[in-house]
Design a protein around this motif. Structure first.
Motif, PDB file in Angstrom:
ATOM      1  N   ASN A 196       0.793  -1.235   0.000  1.00  0.00           N
ATOM      2  CA  ASN A 196       0.000   0.000   0.000  1.00  0.00           C
ATOM      3  C   ASN A 196       0.824   1.283   0.000  1.00  0.00           C
ATOM      4  O   ASN A 196       0.276   2.357   0.258  1.00  0.00           O
ATOM      5  N   LEU A 197       2.113   1.183  -0.275  1.00  0.00           N
ATOM      6  CA  LEU A 197       2.923   2.391  -0.413  1.00  0.00           C
ATOM      7  C   LEU A 197       2.699   2.944  -1.818  1.00  0.00           C
ATOM      8  O   LEU A 197       2.892   2.242  -2.810  1.00  0.00           O
ATOM      9  N   THR A 198       2.256   4.189  -1.878  1.00  0.00           N
ATOM     10  CA  THR A 198       1.962   4.826  -3.161  1.00  0.00           C
ATOM     11  C   THR A 198       2.679   6.170  -3.233  1.00  0.00           C
ATOM     12  O   THR A 198       3.029   6.750  -2.197  1.00  0.00           O
ATOM     13  N   PRO A 199       2.863   6.690  -4.440  1.00  0.00           N
ATOM     14  CA  PRO A 199       3.503   8.006  -4.565  1.00  0.00           C
ATOM     15  C   PRO A 199       2.710   9.098  -3.861  1.00  0.00           C
ATOM     16  O   PRO A 199       3.280  10.085  -3.399  1.00  0.00           O
ATOM     17  N   GLU A 200       1.401   8.925  -3.744  1.00  0.00           N
ATOM     18  CA  GLU A 200       0.550   9.931  -3.121  1.00  0.00           C
ATOM     19  C   GLU A 200       0.789  10.061  -1.615  1.00  0.00           C
ATOM     20  O   GLU A 200       0.410  11.069  -1.016  1.00  0.00           O
ATOM     21  N   LEU A 201       1.424   9.065  -1.015  1.00  0.00           N
ATOM     22  CA  LEU A 201       1.706   9.139   0.425  1.00  0.00           C
ATOM     23  C   LEU A 201       2.912  10.025   0.739  1.00  0.00           C
ATOM     24  O   LEU A 201       3.018  10.546   1.852  1.00  0.00           O
ATOM     25  N   PHE A 202       3.795  10.225  -0.222  1.00  0.00           N
ATOM     26  CA  PHE A 202       4.999  11.008   0.059  1.00  0.00           C
ATOM     27  C   PHE A 202       4.701  12.467   0.401  1.00  0.00           C
ATOM     28  O   PHE A 202       5.287  13.001   1.351  1.00  0.00           O
ATOM     29  N   PRO A 203       3.798  13.152  -0.302  1.00  0.00           N
ATOM     30  CA  PRO A 203       3.462  14.520   0.127  1.00  0.00           C
ATOM     31  C   PRO A 203       2.834  14.555   1.528  1.00  0.00           C
ATOM     32  O   PRO A 203       3.052  15.513   2.274  1.00  0.00           O
ATOM     33  N   LYS A 204       2.113  13.535   1.883  1.00  0.00           N
ATOM     34  CA  LYS A 204       1.520  13.475   3.229  1.00  0.00           C
ATOM     35  C   LYS A 204       2.615  13.277   4.272  1.00  0.00           C
ATOM     36  O   LYS A 204       2.576  13.865   5.352  1.00  0.00           O
ATOM     37  N   TRP A 205       3.594  12.428   3.936  1.00  0.00           N
ATOM     38  CA  TRP A 205       4.743  12.210   4.813  1.00  0.00           C
ATOM     39  C   TRP A 205       5.488  13.529   5.002  1.00  0.00           C
ATOM     40  O   TRP A 205       5.834  13.904   6.126  1.00  0.00           O
ATOM     41  N   LEU A 206       5.709  14.247   3.914  1.00  0.00           N
ATOM     42  CA  LEU A 206       6.416  15.533   3.992  1.00  0.00           C
ATOM     43  C   LEU A 206       5.626  16.563   4.788  1.00  0.00           C
ATOM     44  O   LEU A 206       6.208  17.329   5.564  1.00  0.00           O
ATOM     45  N   ALA A 207       4.314  16.610   4.613  1.00  0.00           N
ATOM     46  CA  ALA A 207       3.490  17.569   5.365  1.00  0.00           C
ATOM     47  C   ALA A 207       3.557  17.278   6.855  1.00  0.00           C
ATOM     48  O   ALA A 207       3.663  18.194   7.679  1.00  0.00           O
ATOM     49  N   LEU A 208       3.522  16.008   7.216  1.00  0.00           N
ATOM     50  CA  LEU A 208       3.612  15.633   8.627  1.00  0.00           C
ATOM     51  C   LEU A 208       5.005  15.945   9.180  1.00  0.00           C
ATOM     52  O   LEU A 208       5.147  16.414  10.317  1.00  0.00           O
ATOM     53  N   PHE A 209       6.016  15.721   8.385  1.00  0.00           N
ATOM     54  CA  PHE A 209       7.388  16.041   8.787  1.00  0.00           C
ATOM     55  C   PHE A 209       7.521  17.541   9.007  1.00  0.00           C
ATOM     56  O   PHE A 209       8.102  17.994  10.003  1.00  0.00           O
ATOM     57  N   SER A 210       6.954  18.332   8.090  1.00  0.00           N
ATOM     58  CA  SER A 210       6.987  19.791   8.212  1.00  0.00           C
ATOM     59  C   SER A 210       6.267  20.258   9.475  1.00  0.00           C
ATOM     60  O   SER A 210       6.774  21.123  10.210  1.00  0.00           O
ATOM     61  N   ALA A 211       5.105  19.699   9.733  1.00  0.00           N
ATOM     62  CA  ALA A 211       4.347  20.072  10.931  1.00  0.00           C
ATOM     63  C   ALA A 211       5.116  19.712  12.196  1.00  0.00           C
ATOM     64  O   ALA A 211       5.112  20.463  13.177  1.00  0.00           O
ATOM     65  N   THR A 212       5.793  18.584  12.173  1.00  0.00           N
ATOM     66  CA  THR A 212       6.608  18.171  13.321  1.00  0.00           C
ATOM     67  C   THR A 212       7.734  19.173  13.538  1.00  0.00           C
ATOM     68  O   THR A 212       7.989  19.607  14.672  1.00  0.00           O
ATOM     69  N   LEU A 213       8.393  19.567  12.457  1.00  0.00           N
ATOM     70  CA  LEU A 213       9.459  20.560  12.570  1.00  0.00           C
ATOM     71  C   LEU A 213       8.915  21.905  13.040  1.00  0.00           C
ATOM     72  O   LEU A 213       9.584  22.602  13.814  1.00  0.00           O
ATOM     73  N   ASP A 214       7.712  22.285  12.594  1.00  0.00           N
ATOM     74  CA  ASP A 214       7.097  23.522  13.082  1.00  0.00           C
ATOM     75  C   ASP A 214       7.010  23.515  14.603  1.00  0.00           C
ATOM     76  O   ASP A 214       7.208  24.540  15.255  1.00  0.00           O
TER      77      ASP A 214
END
Length: 155
Positions: free
Chosen positions: A96-114
């Motif tokens: 179930n790993l899809t290319p569409e999950l990578f932007p979600k991963w990045l958004a969550l990473f960004s929010a964590t860094l915020d």
């Protein structure tokens, strides 16, 4: 040791020293890397789309994964050479790993860094690095020039 090997060792040491100084200048140390990994992956597990994909792959192996991710990010930040894994191979065949999950991963990473980055410079460095990693993984795992490049498609 030959002069060539000594020169190479000195070059590697200089790269590591420069990386450590760069990270120190933006408030990054090993404790921050550990906190980042712990906080981020805690949030990944709670994410409705990312959590099931990661947990299915890592069930029963989360402690080892967390240590591997700390080693990975430490190696990237400090050029320590501590990480010896193969990220692309580790992600091949993840259900179930899809290319569409990578932007979600990045958004969550960004929010964590915020929430936890010591300053905007630290966030910018980690985000630029994460974006490069996500782009590389996406291309390695999903890009097929024969399918994805319009110039290669037959009319």
């Amino acid at each position: 040791m030959s002069n060539e090997l000594q020169g190479r060792a000195a070059h590697v040491a200089a790269i590591r020293e420069r990386a450590e100084a760069d990270m120190k200048a933006i408030g990054i140390d090993e404790a921050f890397v550990s906190k980042l990994v712990d906080t981020f992956y805690g949030r990944v597990l709670e994410h409705p789309e990312l959590g099931p994909v990661f947990d299915a792959r890592l069930s029963g192996r989360w402690p080892e994964h967390m240590e591997r991710m700390k080693s990975f990010w430490s190696s990237v930040a400090f050029r320590s050479g501590a990480y010896g894994g193969k990220p692309v191979q580790a992600h091949v065949g993840v259900a179930n790993l899809t290319p569409e999950l990578f932007p979600k991963w990045l958004a969550l990473f960004s929010a964590t860094l915020d929430d936890i980055a010591p300053n905007p410079e630290a966030k910018a460095w980690f985000m630029a690095t994460a974006e490069r990693i996500a782009r590389s993984l996406t291309l390695s795992l999903f890009y097929n020039p024969a399918i994805d490049d319009p110039s290669l498609k037959r009319a």
